[in-house]
Design an enzyme around this catalytic site. Structure first.
Site, PDB file in Angstrom:
ATOM      1  N   GLN A  74     -30.807  44.472 -82.690  1.00 51.14           N
ATOM      2  CA  GLN A  74     -30.086  45.130 -81.601  1.00 51.14           C
ATOM      3  C   GLN A  74     -30.720  44.869 -80.236  1.00 51.14           C
ATOM      4  OE1 GLN A  74     -29.587  49.281 -82.581  1.00 51.14           O
ATOM      5  NE2 GLN A  74     -28.678  48.822 -84.563  1.00 51.14           N
ATOM      6  N   UNK A  75     -31.344  43.725 -80.085  1.00 52.43           N
ATOM      7  CA  UNK A  75     -32.014  43.355 -78.835  1.00 52.43           C
ATOM      8  C   UNK A  75     -31.089  42.452 -78.020  1.00 52.43           C
ATOM      9  N   GLY A  76     -31.233  42.484 -76.712  1.00 52.35           N
ATOM     10  CA  GLY A  76     -30.453  41.591 -75.864  1.00 52.35           C
ATOM     11  C   GLY A  76     -30.753  40.123 -76.124  1.00 52.35           C
ATOM     12  N   THR A  92     -31.332  38.956 -79.232  1.00 52.00           N
ATOM     13  CA  THR A  92     -31.079  38.700 -80.653  1.00 52.00           C
ATOM     14  C   THR A  92     -30.227  37.462 -80.872  1.00 52.00           C
ATOM     15  OG1 THR A  92     -31.307  41.033 -81.231  1.00 52.00           O
ATOM     16  CG2 THR A  92     -30.058  39.646 -82.761  1.00 52.00           C
TER      17      THR A  92
END
Length: 197
Positions: free
Chosen positions: A72-74, A76
């Site tokens: 859920q990381u920018g 990813t």
């Protein structure tokens, strides 16, 4: 001198192999408490995404990229996409990718191992996924503690992992040869691969 005092004095030497058999030493040095004794990544083990213990000696003779991942990381999408691409193009040349899910940065990997595996399948991941771990602090996986203090594994502004998708390039002998920050996309590593593959 009591036996317990003698044991405490000799324990570091025994664990690091000065007095032990080489095979035994390599197994023992990679434990939670004695990771500093390890000379290569191959002395460690970790649980894969399905909970099976994997001896990292299986990567001996392979160049590896070891990274902490989050779903859920920018960063990813770009990281998973490029890691899948690198693996597809270089696996036959001996490249292996070891991805360790971690929830320490912005709680961006909150799912179970089964959920993480399902997420990665959406990217058609064929590289090796491991069980969720910590990469910083007392509970950090011993491999990650070890990589961060290697001469070529140290970070800017301290050795702690700063965010998701920090990457380590490991040579065929299991030694850290370079660390890449979380803002460096995986394809940046491609220029360094010919030196080690």
């Amino acid at each position: 001198m009591s036996f317990s005092r003698l044991y405490r004095l000799l324990k570091p030497a025994l664990l690091c192999g000065a007095l032990a058999a080489p095979g035994l030493a390599s197994t023992m040095c990679a434990s939670r408490d004695d990771w500093r004794c390890a000379r290569s990544m191959h002395e460690f083990s970790a649980k894969d995404i399905d909970g099976r213990m994997v001896n990292l000696d299986k990567y001996r003779g392979h160049v590896c990229i070891v990274t902490n991942v989050a779903s859920q990381u920018g960063k990813t999408d770009v990281n998973y996409t490029q890691l899948v691409d690198l693996h597809a193009r270089y696996a036959e040349c001996g490249l292996r990718i070891l991805a360790f899910p971690c929830n320490q940065f912005g709680r961006q990997e909150p799912g179970s191992n089964a959920e993480i595996k399902e997420f990665a399948a959406g990217y058609n991941v064929k590289f090796d996924l491991f069980s969720k771990i910590c990469v910083n602090g007392d509970d950090a996986h011993p491999l990650w503690k070890w990589m961060k203090v290697q001469p070529k594994g140290r970070g800017m502004l301290g050795n702690a992992i700063k965010w998701n998708f920090t990457k380590f390039l490991i040579d065929k002998n299991g030694c850290v040869v370079k660390r890449y920050g979380p803002m460096e996309e995986p394809l940046v590593i491609e220029k360094d691969l010919p030196c080690y593959l």
